[in-house]
Motif scaffolding. Structure first.
Motif, short mmCIF file in Angstrom:
data_model
loop_
_atom_site.label_atom_id
_atom_site.label_comp_id
_atom_site.label_asym_id
_atom_site.label_seq_id
_atom_site.Cartn_x
_atom_site.Cartn_y
_atom_site.Cartn_z
N GLY A 185 0.78 -1.23 0.00
CA GLY A 185 0.00 0.00 0.00
C GLY A 185 0.81 1.28 0.00
O GLY A 185 0.24 2.36 -0.11
N PHE A 186 2.13 1.16 0.11
CA PHE A 186 2.98 2.35 0.12
C PHE A 186 3.57 2.58 -1.27
O PHE A 186 4.62 2.04 -1.61
CB PHE A 186 4.11 2.19 1.14
N GLY A 187 2.87 3.38 -2.07
CA GLY A 187 3.32 3.61 -3.43
C GLY A 187 3.12 2.39 -4.31
O GLY A 187 3.97 2.06 -5.13
N LYS A 188 1.99 1.72 -4.13
CA LYS A 188 1.67 0.54 -4.93
C LYS A 188 0.24 0.60 -5.44
O LYS A 188 -0.66 1.08 -4.73
CB LYS A 188 1.83 -0.75 -4.11
N ARG A 189 0.05 0.09 -6.64
CA ARG A 189 -1.30 -0.09 -7.17
C ARG A 189 -1.87 -1.40 -6.63
O ARG A 189 -1.14 -2.22 -6.05
CB ARG A 189 -1.25 -0.13 -8.69
N LYS A 190 -3.16 -1.59 -6.84
CA LYS A 190 -3.81 -2.82 -6.38
C LYS A 190 -3.07 -4.05 -6.90
O LYS A 190 -2.77 -4.98 -6.13
CB LYS A 190 -5.27 -2.83 -6.86
N GLN A 191 -2.74 -4.10 -8.18
CA GLN A 191 -2.08 -5.27 -8.73
C GLN A 191 -0.68 -5.45 -8.17
O GLN A 191 -0.21 -6.58 -7.98
CB GLN A 191 -2.01 -5.19 -10.26
N ASP A 192 0.00 -4.34 -7.88
CA ASP A 192 1.32 -4.43 -7.26
C ASP A 192 1.23 -5.12 -5.90
O ASP A 192 2.04 -6.00 -5.57
CB ASP A 192 1.92 -3.03 -7.07
N ASN A 193 0.23 -4.73 -5.12
CA ASN A 193 0.04 -5.34 -3.80
C ASN A 193 -0.25 -6.84 -3.94
O ASN A 193 0.29 -7.66 -3.19
CB ASN A 193 -1.11 -4.66 -3.05
N LEU A 194 -1.09 -7.18 -4.89
CA LEU A 194 -1.43 -8.60 -5.10
C LEU A 194 -0.20 -9.39 -5.55
O LEU A 194 0.02 -10.53 -5.11
CB LEU A 194 -2.56 -8.72 -6.12
N ASP A 195 0.59 -8.80 -6.44
CA ASP A 195 1.79 -9.49 -6.92
C ASP A 195 2.78 -9.74 -5.77
O ASP A 195 3.40 -10.80 -5.68
CB ASP A 195 2.48 -8.67 -8.01
N LEU A 196 2.93 -8.75 -4.90
CA LEU A 196 3.82 -8.94 -3.76
C LEU A 196 3.30 -10.02 -2.81
O LEU A 196 4.08 -10.85 -2.32
CB LEU A 196 3.98 -7.61 -3.00
N LEU A 197 2.00 -10.02 -2.57
CA LEU A 197 1.44 -11.05 -1.70
C LEU A 197 1.54 -12.44 -2.31
O LEU A 197 1.70 -13.44 -1.60
CB LEU A 197 -0.03 -10.72 -1.40
N ALA A 198 1.49 -12.50 -3.63
CA ALA A 198 1.60 -13.80 -4.31
C ALA A 198 3.04 -14.31 -4.34
O ALA A 198 3.28 -15.49 -4.62
CB ALA A 198 1.08 -13.67 -5.74
N HIS A 199 4.00 -13.41 -4.04
CA HIS A 199 5.42 -13.80 -4.10
C HIS A 199 6.14 -13.47 -2.80
O HIS A 199 7.31 -13.08 -2.81
CB HIS A 199 6.10 -13.11 -5.28
N LEU A 200 5.46 -13.64 -1.67
CA LEU A 200 6.10 -13.39 -0.38
C LEU A 200 7.29 -14.31 -0.18
O LEU A 200 8.25 -13.97 0.53
CB LEU A 200 5.09 -13.58 0.75
N ASP A 201 7.25 -15.48 -0.82
CA ASP A 201 8.36 -16.42 -0.68
C ASP A 201 9.67 -15.83 -1.19
O ASP A 201 10.75 -16.18 -0.71
CB ASP A 201 8.06 -17.73 -1.41
#
Length: 278
Positions: A185-201
């Motif tokens: 959420g810090f300088g991220k779009r919705k898809q950016d947030n989802l991509d990060l959550l999908a690649h927490l590994d």
């Protein structure tokens, strides 16, 4: 400290500000702040994260002196009136605020700028030996949601975090005293947030302790068609469970009880899976 974490830790948010996005003004009074800490302690919190400056999108910066006036009395009251051994983190980008908070009894520095706003905060962490959390953000809270862009958000976030890590190490911070946060959420779009959550590994694979802070964030509201942040407790708990399964070790949340349960159940499932595979 960060290298000795076993089960997931819940960091409870205490914003002593008038304008935070979800709970601004609720805990500005000392009595209200202490009551909230008491509640979080009863619900199984591991760390209390205290901030005197809102970092919501569009927010203005707050002078160090004002942040200190907001956070130090709360930290002192926790140490004097409540659990003397509870871990307290100071949520600030300014070394002067961090030093005042540490002097009052805080144990951890949580810097949403990753040490870029005030590099002296890295020197402070090194000299005091306290752990520091380095978060990724793009721009400042005032401007961070003005058309953010990434070529590859996971790679770009990791590259910037590596720069913060290297700066901290150069300042003398020990590797085991560093944790990283992708800055959902810090300088991220919705898809950016989802991509990060999908690649927490990918963040976990760095070997550093990872902190995840999705609590009541707006991008989940767009998914769930919810406008009130306080209605996103369940959504937040889902991301906590997913984070545990990915190897994330700390979770910064407004709602301790629900996320404590999500983390504990996910951790039990993960432990069972590891035992079965051996």
């Amino acid at each position: 400290m960060f290298r000795n974490i076993n089960n997931p830790l819940i960091m409870g948010i205490l914003n002593v500000t008038p304008d935070s996005f979800s709970d601004g003004g609720k805990y500005s009074a000392l009595d209200a702040a202490i009551q909230q800490v008491e509640l979080m302690l009863s619900e199984g919190v591991d760390i209390i994260d205290i901030g005197g400056e809102s970092t919501r999108p569009g927010s203005d910066s707050v002078a160090a002196s004002e942040q200190i006036e907001r956070v130090v009395p709360v930290i002192e009251a926790i140490r004097q009136q409540l659990e003397s051994n509870i871990l307290i983190s100071i949520d600030t980008t300014l070394s002067a605020v961090a030093k005042a908070a540490l002097d009052a009894g805080a144990n951890i520095i949580n810097d949403v700028s990753g040490g870029r706003a005030d590099p002296a905060i890295l020197t402070l962490a090194a000299e005091t030996g306290v752990p520091i959390i380095l978060m990724h953000s793009q721009g400042t809270p005032k401007t961070m949601q003005d058309n953010p862009h990434y070529d590859n958000v996971v790679r770009n976030v990791l590259d910037t975090l590596n720069q913060s890590i290297n700066a901290a190490l150069k300042a003398g911070v020990k590797k085991e005293a560093i944790a990283i946060d992708p800055g959902i959420g810090f300088g991220k779009r919705k898809q950016d947030n989802l991509d990060l959550l999908a690649h927490l590994d990918a963040l976990v694979a760095t070997g550093f302790t990872v902190l995840l802070g999705t609590s009541r964030k707006r991008f989940m509201g767009t998914i769930c068609d919810v406008s009130d942040p306080s209605d996103l407790v369940t959504a937040t708990a889902v991301t906590t469970a997913l984070g545990v399964m990915a190897g994330v070790q700390m979770f910064r949340v407004h709602d301790v009880k629900e996320n404590r349960q999500a983390a504990d159940v996910a951790w039990a499932i993960k432990q069972s899976r590891s035992q079965l595979s051996t």
